[in-house]
Enzyme design. Structure first.
Site, PDB file in Angstrom:
ATOM      1  N   GLU A 164       0.702  -1.046  -0.070  1.00  0.00           N
ATOM      2  CA  GLU A 164       0.051  -0.186   0.014  1.00  0.00           C
ATOM      3  C   GLU A 164       0.914   1.471  -0.012  1.00  0.00           C
ATOM      4  OE1 GLU A 164      -2.747  -0.303   3.117  1.00  0.00           O
ATOM      5  OE2 GLU A 164      -3.680  -1.886   2.303  1.00  0.00           O
ATOM      6  N   GLU A 371      -5.691  -8.302   1.024  1.00  0.00           N
ATOM      7  CA  GLU A 371      -6.423  -8.060   2.334  1.00  0.00           C
ATOM      8  C   GLU A 371      -7.752  -7.833   1.881  1.00  0.00           C
ATOM      9  OE1 GLU A 371      -4.284  -5.068   4.580  1.00  0.00           O
ATOM     10  OE2 GLU A 371      -2.565  -5.762   4.044  1.00  0.00           O
TER      11      GLU A 371
HETATM   12  C1  BG6 Z   1      -4.378  -2.183   5.760  1.00  0.00           C
HETATM   13  C2  BG6 Z   1      -2.793  -2.802   6.151  1.00  0.00           C
HETATM   14  O1  BG6 Z   1      -4.260  -0.806   5.107  1.00  0.00           O
HETATM   15  O2  BG6 Z   1      -5.445  -2.135   6.661  1.00  0.00           O
HETATM   16  C3  BG6 Z   1      -2.726  -3.440   7.297  1.00  0.00           C
HETATM   17  O3  BG6 Z   1      -2.049  -3.015   4.958  1.00  0.00           O
HETATM   18  C4  BG6 Z   1      -3.719  -2.973   8.383  1.00  0.00           C
HETATM   19  O4  BG6 Z   1      -1.300  -3.476   7.818  1.00  0.00           O
HETATM   20  C5  BG6 Z   1      -5.261  -2.989   7.831  1.00  0.00           C
HETATM   21  O5  BG6 Z   1      -3.840  -3.723   9.827  1.00  0.00           O
HETATM   22  C6  BG6 Z   1      -6.282  -2.898   8.845  1.00  0.00           C
HETATM   23  O6  BG6 Z   1      -6.182  -1.513   9.413  1.00  0.00           O
HETATM   24  P1  BG6 Z   1      -6.210  -1.434  10.699  1.00  0.00           P
HETATM   25  O7  BG6 Z   1      -5.918   0.099  11.118  1.00  0.00           O
HETATM   26  O8  BG6 Z   1      -7.655  -1.633  11.290  1.00  0.00           O
HETATM   27  O9  BG6 Z   1      -5.319  -2.278  11.500  1.00  0.00           O
END
Ligand code: BG6
Length: 471
Positions: A164, A371
């Site tokens: 990202e 993700e």
């Molecule tokens: C993504 C990242 O943008 O979102 C992760 O690559 C991150 O590292 C995930 O954990 C969820 O975001 P958050 O802020 O809920 O941890």
């Protein structure tokens, strides 16, 4: 609905080093920007010191991944474990750790899918030259990438460069931008972004040189923005929101050039980065093999006019660095047609189908989701169960959207949701959980760190076992 996934579809689950490993300074590892920022918040939430303790329990965790049925495991290497100060001596113990993890995965028939850099720049490089602000950082990264390709490329064929970049660059804390003047902050940001593009291209080329049959690409934070009304200005604002927050990044990876709309913004804001002539060739000749996308939610935008006090291209609210608004371009609005998660993300499986189609039509490259998931404050019952039916519903909707996109003709290689187990969430520590496996710890009480399978674990196991037919 008849859900048809290809025979070799890569069902997976994901994590990242600083969020899961712990052992933040063990066996020679150096401190990272992610550690540094997590320590600043230690009084509020868990930090990266122990996290999910994967460093010490990886064998138990990989056995659980095998039982889950994973075909791939997407995780990241911590640069500062391999080279503690970022550009100096190699740490043998760090190399050995990932060697062991990779071998253990392969023994369990799980394909390792490795990200080189997931928010955790070695802090020593920040002290040395403010990290990505310096051109040196791109070459330090190239060296680190080459060390990884040489060490693991015989067994690891799937690589991701930066996780990202397009989102990370917007968050001052992740980039170590400490500038209170908004214009100066944007100028540093633009230069850092450029050096990351250069580093990406150098790593892509090195992977193709050093890893036989190696495949490499970026992982972008994907967006799909709806116009809040059908006023032409709002339609344009929605496009701009997507182009500015994601597509510019893919366009640069794809063509090796800044797209016109982005260059116009950089000029308008007077922050065009310093670029060297010789970089052009590097940027143009590095060809990504696939696009990985991280998808959580969609956005809705209206046009936000600039005025005398708010110059075109400046950010409207520095409070929300990810979904910021920009004068002369866009303002994010709440979409009345969507429900939001308890942490505010607008849940939208249909948006995933749109994103997959858009990226595939635009770039004609294989896609993979690295993700996707729902962060919630899960509850562990007295008999040690986690009934996370809300997560099952979320994942089901998104996997169905993948099936529809495949029917639409999208070449989707796999689906690897966030996250394999509970891990350190960026701003909510262990209060906000995403995993299939519950890690029994609280922010400030690490307990026994017991691994407990949630209801979603058993559900996803069935999905994988039936190649999506059980949905
Ligand atoms: C993504 C990242 O943008 O979102 C992760 O690559 C991150 O590292 C995930 O954990 C969820 O975001 P958050 O802020 O809920 O941890």
């Amino acid at each position: 609905m008849n859900k048809k996934f290809p025979e070799n579809f890569l069902w997976g689950a994901s994590s990242s080093a600083f969020q899961i490993e712990g052992a933040w300074d063990e066996d020679g590892k150096g401190q990272t920007v992610a550690d540094y920022n997590s320590f600043k918040r230690s009084h509020l939430q868990a930090d990266s010191k122990v996290a999910s303790d994967f460093y010490h329990r990886y064998k138990e965790d990989i056995a659980l991944m095998k039982e889950l049925g994973l075909k791939i495991y997407r995780f990241s290497i911590s640069w500062a474990r391999i080279i503690p100060d970022g550009d100096g001596k190699i740490n043998k113990k760090g190399l050995e750790f990932y060697d062991d993890v990779i071998n253990c995965l392969l023994e369990h028939d799980i394909i390792p899918f490795i990200t080189l850099y997931h928010f955790d720049l070695p802090y020593a490089l920040v002290e040395k030259y403010n990290g990505w602000e310096s051109r040196e950082c791109a070459f330090a990264f190239e060296r680190y990438a080459k060390i990884c390709f040489e060490a693991y490329g015989d067994r690891v064929k799937y690589w991701q460069v930066h996780n990202e970049q397009n989102l990370m660059i917007r968050v001052d804390e992740r980039m170590n931008i400490n500038e209170s003047d908004a214009w100066k902050a944007d100028k540093i940001r633009a230069q850092m972004d450029y050096h990351m593009f250069l580093a990406h291209a150098l790593a892509v080329k090195a992977c193709h040189d050093l890893v036989e049959d190696g495949k490499i690409g970026p992982a972008v934070s994907s967006t799909c923005t709806y116009p809040h009304t059908n006023k032409p200005e709002d339609v344009w604002a929605a496009k701009m929101n997507d182009w500015f927050k994601t597509n510019y990044c893919l366009d640069i990876h794809f063509t090796g050039e800044y797209p016109g709309y982005y260059m116009r913004y950089l000029k308008e804001r007077n922050i065009v980065p310093v670029m060297e002539e010789a970089d052009k060739d590097i940027l143009k000749s590095a060809k990504m093999d696939y696009i990985a996308l991280n998808y959580y939610r969609t956005l809705s935008a209206t046009y936000l006019p600039a005025d005398e006090k708010h110059p075109v291209g400046s950010r409207a609210f520095r409070g929300n660095e990810v979904d910021f608004d920009q004068y002369g371009y866009f303002r994010d609005e709440k979409n009345p047609y969507l429900n939001a998660s308890e942490y505010g993300a607008q849940i939208d499986p249909m948006g995933l189908r749109i994103v997959l189609n858009e990226y595939y039509q635009r770039y004609r490259l294989p896609l993979i989701i690295t993700e996707n998931g729902l962060g919630c404050a899960d509850v562990l019952t007295e008999d040690k169960k986690v009934h996370d039916d809300y997560r099952i519903e979320y994942l089901k909707g998104h996997i169905e959207a993948c099936a529809l996109a495949i029917e639409d003709g999208v070449e989707l290689m796999g689906y690897s949701p966030w996250s394999v187990m509970d891990l350190l969430s960026s701003h909510q520590g262990f209060k906000k959980r995403y995993g299939f496996i519950y890690i029994n710890r609280e922010d400030h009480d690490i307990k026994e760190l017991e691994r407990i399978k949630k209801d979603s674990y058993y559900w996803y196991q069935k999905v994988i076992e039936t190649n999506g037919e059980s949905l």
